[in-house]
Motif scaffolding. Structure first.
Motif, PDB file in Angstrom:
ATOM      1  N   ILE A   1      -1.061   0.615  -4.035  1.00 33.81           N
ATOM      2  CA  ILE A   1      -1.504  -0.047  -2.807  1.00 33.81           C
ATOM      3  C   ILE A   1      -1.224  -1.542  -2.917  1.00 33.81           C
ATOM      4  O   ILE A   1      -1.848  -2.244  -3.730  1.00 33.81           O
ATOM      5  CB  ILE A   1      -3.011   0.175  -2.564  1.00 33.81           C
TER       6      ILE A   1
ATOM      7  N   ILE B   1      -8.563  -4.222   3.913  1.00 36.78           N
ATOM      8  CA  ILE B   1      -8.151  -2.843   4.176  1.00 36.78           C
ATOM      9  C   ILE B   1      -7.630  -2.183   2.908  1.00 36.78           C
ATOM     10  O   ILE B   1      -7.937  -1.024   2.623  1.00 36.78           O
ATOM     11  CB  ILE B   1      -7.075  -2.814   5.286  1.00 36.78           C
ATOM     12  N   GLY B   2      -6.839  -2.919   2.139  1.00 43.77           N
ATOM     13  CA  GLY B   2      -6.271  -2.340   0.916  1.00 43.77           C
ATOM     14  C   GLY B   2      -7.332  -1.891  -0.063  1.00 43.77           C
ATOM     15  O   GLY B   2      -7.250  -0.800  -0.639  1.00 43.77           O
TER      16      GLY B   2
ATOM     17  N   ILE C   1      -9.162   1.228   1.220  1.00 42.78           N
ATOM     18  CA  ILE C   1      -8.358   2.430   0.976  1.00 42.78           C
ATOM     19  C   ILE C   1      -8.436   2.825  -0.488  1.00 42.78           C
ATOM     20  O   ILE C   1      -8.566   4.010  -0.825  1.00 42.78           O
ATOM     21  CB  ILE C   1      -6.896   2.189   1.417  1.00 42.78           C
TER      22      ILE C   1
ATOM     23  N   ILE D   1       1.559   2.701  -0.546  1.00 40.70           N
ATOM     24  CA  ILE D   1       0.934   2.177   0.670  1.00 40.70           C
ATOM     25  C   ILE D   1       1.307   0.710   0.807  1.00 40.70           C
ATOM     26  O   ILE D   1       0.855  -0.143   0.036  1.00 40.70           O
ATOM     27  CB  ILE D   1      -0.593   2.358   0.641  1.00 40.70           C
ATOM     28  N   ASN D   2       2.171   0.425   1.768  1.00 37.37           N
ATOM     29  CA  ASN D   2       2.652  -0.931   2.014  1.00 37.37           C
ATOM     30  C   ASN D   2       1.659  -1.634   2.941  1.00 37.37           C
ATOM     31  O   ASN D   2       1.776  -1.571   4.174  1.00 37.37           O
ATOM     32  CB  ASN D   2       4.048  -0.893   2.631  1.00 37.37           C
ATOM     33  N   ASN D   3       0.694  -2.306   2.334  1.00 37.23           N
ATOM     34  CA  ASN D   3      -0.399  -2.899   3.085  1.00 37.23           C
ATOM     35  C   ASN D   3      -0.390  -4.424   3.064  1.00 37.23           C
ATOM     36  O   ASN D   3      -0.922  -5.054   3.984  1.00 37.23           O
ATOM     37  CB  ASN D   3      -1.733  -2.396   2.509  1.00 37.23           C
TER      38      ASN D   3
ATOM     39  N   ASN E   1       5.926  -9.006   6.029  1.00 42.25           N
ATOM     40  CA  ASN E   1       5.520  -7.811   6.775  1.00 42.25           C
ATOM     41  C   ASN E   1       6.642  -6.837   7.047  1.00 42.25           C
ATOM     42  O   ASN E   1       6.372  -5.679   7.404  1.00 42.25           O
ATOM     43  CB  ASN E   1       4.897  -8.229   8.112  1.00 42.25           C
TER      44      ASN E   1
ATOM     45  N   ASN F   1       3.040   2.920   5.807  1.00 44.95           N
ATOM     46  CA  ASN F   1       3.239   1.550   6.237  1.00 44.95           C
ATOM     47  C   ASN F   1       2.089   1.144   7.157  1.00 44.95           C
ATOM     48  O   ASN F   1       1.805   1.827   8.144  1.00 44.95           O
ATOM     49  CB  ASN F   1       4.570   1.393   6.965  1.00 44.95           C
ATOM     50  N   VAL F   2       1.439   0.048   6.824  1.00 46.75           N
ATOM     51  CA  VAL F   2       0.305  -0.427   7.608  1.00 46.75           C
ATOM     52  C   VAL F   2       0.824  -1.429   8.634  1.00 46.75           C
ATOM     53  O   VAL F   2       1.199  -2.556   8.289  1.00 46.75           O
ATOM     54  CB  VAL F   2      -0.760  -1.085   6.707  1.00 46.75           C
TER      55      VAL F   2
ATOM     56  N   SER G   1      -0.046  -2.334  12.965  1.00 46.05           N
ATOM     57  CA  SER G   1      -1.152  -2.989  13.667  1.00 46.05           C
ATOM     58  C   SER G   1      -1.167  -2.557  15.123  1.00 46.05           C
ATOM     59  O   SER G   1      -0.148  -2.125  15.677  1.00 46.05           O
ATOM     60  CB  SER G   1      -0.973  -4.512  13.589  1.00 46.05           C
TER      61      SER G   1
ATOM     62  N   LYS H   1       5.236  -7.033  13.003  1.00 44.55           N
ATOM     63  CA  LYS H   1       4.675  -5.686  12.921  1.00 44.55           C
ATOM     64  C   LYS H   1       5.419  -4.718  13.849  1.00 44.55           C
ATOM     65  O   LYS H   1       5.548  -3.524  13.534  1.00 44.55           O
ATOM     66  CB  LYS H   1       3.184  -5.715  13.269  1.00 44.55           C
TER      67      LYS H   1
END
Length: 240
Positions: free
Chosen positions: A10, A17-18, A21, A83-85, A112, A137-138, A140, A157
């Motif tokens: 992560i 958020i990371g 998770i 997880i690309n956060n 981003n 991929n996170v 928005s 984003k």
């Protein structure tokens, strides 16, 4: 996809958020590897995780991306979820000639979007060796509508959203690799404090939605207010 017994990397996992998770998946019996730029924050995050691992590094820098990908391959060859956060965001007043809008936009696009593409390419060979793997991929809620406060962040984003769709299409026939996109709305984190994050949802809600989505192979993961916009977009796309 299984929600336990995974090895999950992560980015931006030391807070917000990371970290939410990381906590959710750690509690479910997954091995967690968190990444961030600040070693002290990483060590603090490890205190609330069970037997997790931290890899310090700035994924906006190519040298760090290469180094981290090599570490994963050598030391954690069982990694099967990325997880690309990690992200960057700036209030960017386009009407202010002294605002240095282009420099802010460059940093957002690099962190981003460009960095995600490169880091994904670096880790894909490892993921493709696994029996079951995923890229998350996170993005928005901002991918659907920009505003005067975050115009260039929203654009970065939106670019990530488009790339994610293309990545999913690229591997649509590979039954071992799934590509997810997580769409948080405004979330109450330190990252979003400057834009009124205190009015946002808790980061744990984002983590819960992602966990549920993986369990049912739901590749599009809108959260909170994003669900309404996402449903409208999906309906409009289906009628084209």
């Amino acid at each position: 996809m299984k929600t336990t017994g995974n090895t999950i990397f992560i980015s931006g996992g030391s807070a917000g958020i990371g970290l939410a998770i990381a906590k959710k998946f750690n509690a479910a019996g997954n091995k967690i590897i968190i990444n961030g730029r600040d070693e002290a924050r990483l060590q603090n995050a490890l205190k609330v995780l069970d037997n997790a691992i931290a890899i310090q590094g700035d994924l906006s820098l190519q040298a760090d991306r290469i180094s981290i990908a090599k570490q994963l391959k050598s030391n954690h060859p069982d990694v099967n979820i990325i997880i690309n956060n990690a992200g960057a965001a700036f209030i960017n007043d386009l009407s202010d000639n002294n605002n240095n809008s282009a420099e802010k936009a460059y940093q957002e696009i690099n962190t981003n979007y460009i960095s995600v593409i490169d880091f994904t390419a670096l880790t894909l060979p490892l993921l493709l060796q696994q029996k079951e793997a995923a890229i998350v991929n996170v993005s928005s809620i901002a991918v659907f509508r920009s505003n005067k406060y975050l115009p260039t962040y929203s654009a970065s984003k939106a670019a990530l959203h488009s790339y994610t769709q293309g990545l999913r299409d690229t591997f649509s026939e590979n039954e071992s690799l799934n590509v997810y996109e997580l769409y948080p709305p405004l979330v109450n984190t330190e990252f979003s404090a400057e834009i009124g994050g205190a009015n946002g949802i808790p980061p744990s809600e984002v983590a819960d939605e992602l966990f549920a989505a993986l369990a049912k192979d739901q590749f599009e993961v809108p959260v909170g207010d994003t669900k309404k916009i996402h449903a409208l977009v999906e309906h409009a796309t289906a009628t084209l």
